[in-house]
Motif scaffolding. Sequence first.
Motif, mmCIF file in Angstrom:
data_model
loop_
_atom_site.group_PDB
_atom_site.id
_atom_site.type_symbol
_atom_site.label_atom_id
_atom_site.label_comp_id
_atom_site.label_asym_id
_atom_site.label_seq_id
_atom_site.Cartn_x
_atom_site.Cartn_y
_atom_site.Cartn_z
ATOM 1 N N CYS A 127 0.756 -1.560 0.194
ATOM 2 C CA CYS A 127 -0.207 -0.165 -0.042
ATOM 3 C C CYS A 127 0.961 1.421 0.046
ATOM 4 O O CYS A 127 1.965 1.384 0.487
ATOM 5 N N PRO A 128 0.736 2.162 -0.968
ATOM 6 C CA PRO A 128 1.344 3.549 -0.825
ATOM 7 C C PRO A 128 1.377 4.256 0.785
ATOM 8 O O PRO A 128 0.616 3.715 1.492
ATOM 9 N N GLU A 129 1.812 4.604 1.162
ATOM 10 C CA GLU A 129 2.459 5.817 2.090
ATOM 11 C C GLU A 129 1.164 6.747 1.748
ATOM 12 O O GLU A 129 0.917 7.171 0.951
#
Length: 137
Positions: A127-129
């Motif tokens: 998951c992207p930050e």
Amino acid sequence: MSIGLLIITHNEIGRALLKTTTNMMEVCPLATATLEVGTESDPDAMWQRAQQLIQQLNQGDGVLILTDMYGSTPSNIAYKLRREDQVQVIAGINLPMLVRVFNYATMNLKELTRKAVSGGIDGIVCCPERKPETPNQ
């Protein structure tokens, strides 16, 4: 076509994944069993029980075994049961993999094995930050 599904995992991991998937999908389209391997379990006794479950689940089209961690006792038990044409084994079970198996339950054993692996792999996402939210000014 009717493939059997055997889930061999540490403790209750397999049972929890199966219950969650069945609740999500509102059906369990395959003949299914779980085998829970605890730290105190005798691997030989577990292997014998797994053989019995394979016989019960195999209605002629084979059995897919899903296990949790490659190289672990559940995985080693499963691997000893593998037979190219009738019993396939996949290590690394996760919820997306099991959902994929349920969705493609009518495929033959070879195709279902491929779908399960792709579902497991595709279900792993970094998951992207998240950017910090800024308050409205």
